[in-house]
Scaffold this motif. Structure first.
Motif, mmCIF file in Angstrom:
data_model
loop_
_atom_site.group_PDB
_atom_site.id
_atom_site.type_symbol
_atom_site.label_atom_id
_atom_site.label_comp_id
_atom_site.label_asym_id
_atom_site.label_seq_id
_atom_site.Cartn_x
_atom_site.Cartn_y
_atom_site.Cartn_z
ATOM 1 N N VAL A 55 69.475 -8.651 30.126
ATOM 2 C CA VAL A 55 69.423 -7.414 31.080
ATOM 3 C C VAL A 55 70.542 -6.890 31.342
ATOM 4 O O VAL A 55 70.832 -5.594 31.468
ATOM 5 N N ALA A 92 69.487 3.312 30.593
ATOM 6 C CA ALA A 92 68.690 2.536 30.418
ATOM 7 C C ALA A 92 67.074 2.575 31.062
ATOM 8 O O ALA A 92 66.210 2.122 30.581
ATOM 9 N N SER A 93 66.935 3.113 32.031
ATOM 10 C CA SER A 93 65.999 3.481 32.920
ATOM 11 C C SER A 93 64.755 4.227 32.262
ATOM 12 O O SER A 93 63.677 4.245 32.505
ATOM 13 N N PHE A 138 63.798 0.837 29.931
ATOM 14 C CA PHE A 138 63.618 -0.412 30.532
ATOM 15 C C PHE A 138 63.166 -0.534 31.938
ATOM 16 O O PHE A 138 63.501 0.329 32.887
ATOM 17 N N ILE A 139 62.174 -1.238 32.158
ATOM 18 C CA ILE A 139 61.196 -1.154 33.251
ATOM 19 C C ILE A 139 61.497 -2.370 34.336
ATOM 20 O O ILE A 139 61.900 -1.972 35.579
ATOM 21 N N GLY A 140 61.809 -3.684 33.699
ATOM 22 C CA GLY A 140 62.395 -4.584 34.866
ATOM 23 C C GLY A 140 62.339 -5.793 34.192
ATOM 24 O O GLY A 140 62.109 -5.994 33.131
ATOM 25 N N SER A 141 62.806 -6.993 35.008
ATOM 26 C CA SER A 141 62.871 -8.090 34.179
ATOM 27 C C SER A 141 62.796 -9.211 35.362
ATOM 28 O O SER A 141 62.999 -9.263 36.544
ATOM 29 N N ILE A 142 62.201 -10.247 34.730
ATOM 30 C CA ILE A 142 62.281 -11.762 35.794
ATOM 31 C C ILE A 142 63.106 -12.706 35.258
ATOM 32 O O ILE A 142 63.024 -12.860 33.779
ATOM 33 N N ILE A 143 63.724 -13.635 35.827
ATOM 34 C CA ILE A 143 64.611 -14.706 35.427
ATOM 35 C C ILE A 143 63.899 -15.851 36.147
ATOM 36 O O ILE A 143 64.615 -16.273 37.038
ATOM 37 N N ILE A 195 54.870 -17.369 38.800
ATOM 38 C CA ILE A 195 55.087 -15.789 38.866
ATOM 39 C C ILE A 195 54.650 -15.238 37.377
ATOM 40 O O ILE A 195 54.329 -14.402 37.314
ATOM 41 N N LYS A 252 52.358 -7.953 30.542
ATOM 42 C CA LYS A 252 51.213 -7.599 31.690
ATOM 43 C C LYS A 252 51.734 -7.468 32.976
ATOM 44 O O LYS A 252 51.508 -6.542 33.749
ATOM 45 N N LEU A 253 52.889 -8.332 33.642
ATOM 46 C CA LEU A 253 53.261 -8.246 34.776
ATOM 47 C C LEU A 253 54.068 -6.979 35.091
ATOM 48 O O LEU A 253 53.918 -6.380 36.211
ATOM 49 N N PHE A 254 54.826 -6.495 34.164
ATOM 50 C CA PHE A 254 55.452 -5.083 34.056
ATOM 51 C C PHE A 254 54.776 -4.018 33.543
ATOM 52 O O PHE A 254 55.471 -2.897 33.424
ATOM 53 N N SER A 255 53.682 -4.175 32.865
ATOM 54 C CA SER A 255 52.858 -3.081 32.390
ATOM 55 C C SER A 255 53.731 -2.536 31.488
ATOM 56 O O SER A 255 53.929 -1.084 31.472
ATOM 57 N N SER A 263 65.184 -14.825 39.731
ATOM 58 C CA SER A 263 65.681 -13.494 39.899
ATOM 59 C C SER A 263 64.683 -12.569 39.411
ATOM 60 O O SER A 263 63.899 -12.753 38.342
ATOM 61 N N ILE A 264 64.660 -11.425 40.228
ATOM 62 C CA ILE A 264 63.631 -10.247 39.776
ATOM 63 C C ILE A 264 64.626 -9.025 39.652
ATOM 64 O O ILE A 264 65.378 -8.711 40.602
ATOM 65 N N ILE A 265 64.361 -8.062 38.447
ATOM 66 C CA ILE A 265 64.997 -7.029 38.424
ATOM 67 C C ILE A 265 64.094 -5.682 38.432
ATOM 68 O O ILE A 265 63.382 -5.706 37.495
ATOM 69 N N TYR A 292 63.632 -2.584 38.205
ATOM 70 C CA TYR A 292 64.322 -1.412 37.714
ATOM 71 C C TYR A 292 63.767 -0.265 38.408
ATOM 72 O O TYR A 292 64.534 0.776 38.870
ATOM 73 N N LYS A 293 62.411 0.055 37.825
ATOM 74 C CA LYS A 293 61.673 0.944 38.321
ATOM 75 C C LYS A 293 61.196 0.889 39.733
ATOM 76 O O LYS A 293 60.901 -0.008 40.063
ATOM 77 N N LEU A 300 58.021 -0.933 41.204
ATOM 78 C CA LEU A 300 57.862 -2.411 40.730
ATOM 79 C C LEU A 300 58.425 -3.179 42.139
ATOM 80 O O LEU A 300 58.021 -4.375 42.506
ATOM 81 N N LYS A 308 54.956 -3.186 43.594
ATOM 82 C CA LYS A 308 53.886 -4.010 42.836
ATOM 83 C C LYS A 308 54.242 -5.561 42.836
ATOM 84 O O LYS A 308 53.394 -6.371 43.230
#
Lengths: 415, 415
Positions: A288, A297-298, A301-306, A316, A344-347, B304-306, B308-309, B312, B315
């Motif tokens: 990411v 990137a936006s 790119f919607i989002g990320s989980i680590i 989660i 699913k989580l980030f659609s 961690s959560i990113i 970005y949008k 989120l 949500k």
């Protein structure tokens, strides 16, 4: 014409910092047709710097010097310029004015010291005003060789190079055109590529040089040449690169500078108006970070989980605990579940998931160090693969990143 | 004794890659008492390489050369060594055996070519076997100057340096002790520090050098010296560093190499058995990437959560949409809500949240480029601050990272 870059600073020679300025300056000089003959890093030592100046003068028309311009005692570049050019330091009012403006802009409400060191410059120097810091750049000439001094702070150096130095070089010197083109390939080694392109390589003329630049999971192939006739030069390299792209069409992803693999991915996703999310375990945010490092990137790119701790994959991301129990946390099954649930989580249309053991220890898993599973969920299903990338943490992460981008580009190029 | 490092490769001189090998080699040589006099980067050109060898021989006892050892045509280091040492290439059976073992280990089921180029080495060279690649290293001497050739691939170079080169240098040369110690400070500028420590700096003896190394939001202060008496040397620097730490106790976080700010954070959290999660918006994974780059992060870092949008943040993180509506997405209120909810989502003691506009465009927010809000949720509440870090994307992200670590270390050091 030839240039030499001299970087000054003990911190370079004791390995405390990596010199990134030289690469930036080299690239920019090449772009305007100036070939860099040599890069030399020397100590904060007047005798040594003078020796480097004398040596550089023998083969270069232009010498760019960085570093040693700070306000503190270890900075000796200006005094060394005075010695080399038989000059003395004088106070420059325009530098004082510039620093006052800077202080004002940053709301620093303090007076300049009486003998303000940054305003002392060699009397013969053309001052290159630094709008982003207190140390000015300098342009001086001796025996038809131009010496330029720039601050070592990368941000200030870059602005001065772009705004003050490159335009002056273009005015001052006649330069040929230099042209490089680099093909990016993923997934095949250097020797294997050399075998496949042997006939093509043997057919290259003397004045076009081919270089192989291998790194973990990818190889870059560069053609370079220079000429006074820009159109002949470009046509000659472009046509050969086209043939090379054909020969390597299964592993080539495009040309460097024109594109990076992330650019290619961004371009395709933007065209299709599709989106991406990530679930990174073993890569811990390294993917990411590369995606968001560049502006724009936006758009895809919607989002990320680590989910660094195993439980989070369940809590989660909703990966069934039974799946982790049955197949282990580093498994194709878990990676696929992570990717599907991440979508699913980030659609999002796509999701990439990584799970693995980067090392040096096994952590909370049962798998060998270096084991990595990558999964990609897409609107049409999920693909995944299991790898072993060895036992060096840094290399495991780097190889995973390169493999992720290679697999993902293939996936989105399918439809 | 003095060393010189010569890195070979057009890719360095056209700025296509950043030379990281030199910094690594310099640091390792320093560690065993070898001072690096100069680092020189030269082209893939036999005449130029020979010239660099001759120049290096004038002042160095040891010359370490990297690059130009690949199997492809652009690699000319071995032939150049032959010319310099008046030698010829011969086939070396041990290299062939080593490569066969390597192929076997990586399950590459292919025969070596008949005239296997990597097995050809100068007849007078001591071969340094490369267990991680096909190109061997070489050790040769002329007029009491040692020349060492290593592959340019960093991973292979590092192994050869550690396993073959450093032990030989220790055997071959008498070396003094070199000692550097660097204090890390966060939150005050170079000039301001110089003013505060002027008396202390003026009291330093001739043989101890002080260097200032400023970068975005932090300044490193290095003392360096060398001596044949290790204990006197260390005592002399350590005692002065202790005084300096005292003077700068409000901004110093510890010594480099012994500690990084992330090490300090890890140490405190591990001691307290406390945990951390992150919600990174504008930094896009740059913070988590730094935390997970080093082994051992999993002892305190949970996940961690990113987001970005903007959606989120509501949500997944549960930031009330009304809060974003009322105060804007880049606000103290939203950052604090992100941090508090991040703690809950990941069940951690602490959470750090960033929200901001890294630029170059405003994105979907109404705030100015460079505006960044940082919030830290802790067991005792939440702290936050709003900044403007200017209009350069890279600098905004870097300054945010440094400020986050500075604020977080202060926070966990409180109780």
């Amino acid at each position: 014409m030839l240039a030499e870059i001299i970087t000054i600073g003990d911190e370079i020679l004791i390995g405390q910092i990596i010199d990134t300025n030289s690469a930036y300056i080299s690239k920019e000089l090449n772009r305007i047709g100036v070939k860099v003959y040599q890069i030399t890093s020397v100590q904060d030592d007047q005798h040594h710097i003078l020796q480097a100046f004398e040596d550089a003068k023998k083969h270069a028309d232009l010498v760019i010097v960085t570093g040693g311009l700070g306000p503190t005692k270890d900075d000796i570049t200006k005094q060394t310029f005075c010695d080399f050019f038989n000059d003395t330091l004088i106070e420059d009012q325009s530098v004082i004015e510039n620093v006052k403006q800077l202080f004002k802009k940053h709301q620093l409400n303090k007076p300049l010291p009486a003998n303000f060191q940054q305003a002392m410059v060699p009397s013969k120097a053309t001052i290159l005003m630094n709008l982003y810091g207190t140390a000015p750049g300098m342009w001086m000439e001796r025996d038809d060789v131009v010496f330029v001094s720039l601050p070592g702070v990368p941000y200030e150096m870059k602005h001065l190079l772009q705004d003050e130095v490159l335009p002056r070089i273009i005015m001052r010197f006649n330069r040929p055109h230099i042209y490089h083109k680099t093909l990016l390939t993923y997934g095949l080694g250097e020797s294997a590529i050399a075998e496949r392109i042997a006939d093509w390589e043997n057919g290259l003329p003397e004045n076009i040089k081919l270089a192989y630049l291998p790194s973990l999971g990818k190889v870059r192939l560069r053609l370079s040449s220079s000429s006074n006739d820009e159109s002949v030069l470009m046509e000659s390299i472009d046509s050969r690169m086209e043939v090379l792209s054909e020969i390597l069409s299964d592993i080539a992803i495009g040309y460097e500078d024109e594109t990076s693999i992330i650019d290619r991915i961004a371009h395709i996703l933007n065209q299709k108006k599709q989106t991406l999310s990530l679930a990174e375990s073993c890569t811990g945010g390294a993917i990411v970070q590369q995606i968001t490092a560049e502006a724009g990137a936006s758009s895809f790119f919607i989002g990320s989980i680590i989910p660094y701790k195993t439980e989070l994959k369940t809590k989660i991301l909703g990966v069934p605990a039974s799946l982790i129990e049955e197949f282990s946390v580093v498994s194709i099954q878990v990676a696929e579940s992570m990717a599907i649930n991440c979508c699913k989580l980030f659609s999002t249309d796509y999701a990439i998931a990584t799970t693995g053991i980067a090392g040096p220890t096994k952590g909370d898993g049962v798998d060998e160090v270096g084991t990595v599973c990558i999964a990609i969920a897409s609107p049409t299903g999920v693909v995944s693969e299991k790898f072993n990338f060895g036992n060096d943490r840094y290399r495991v992460i780097e190889k995973t990143i390169n493999k992720v981008f290679e697999m993902f580009l293939k996936e989105i190029s399918k439809n």
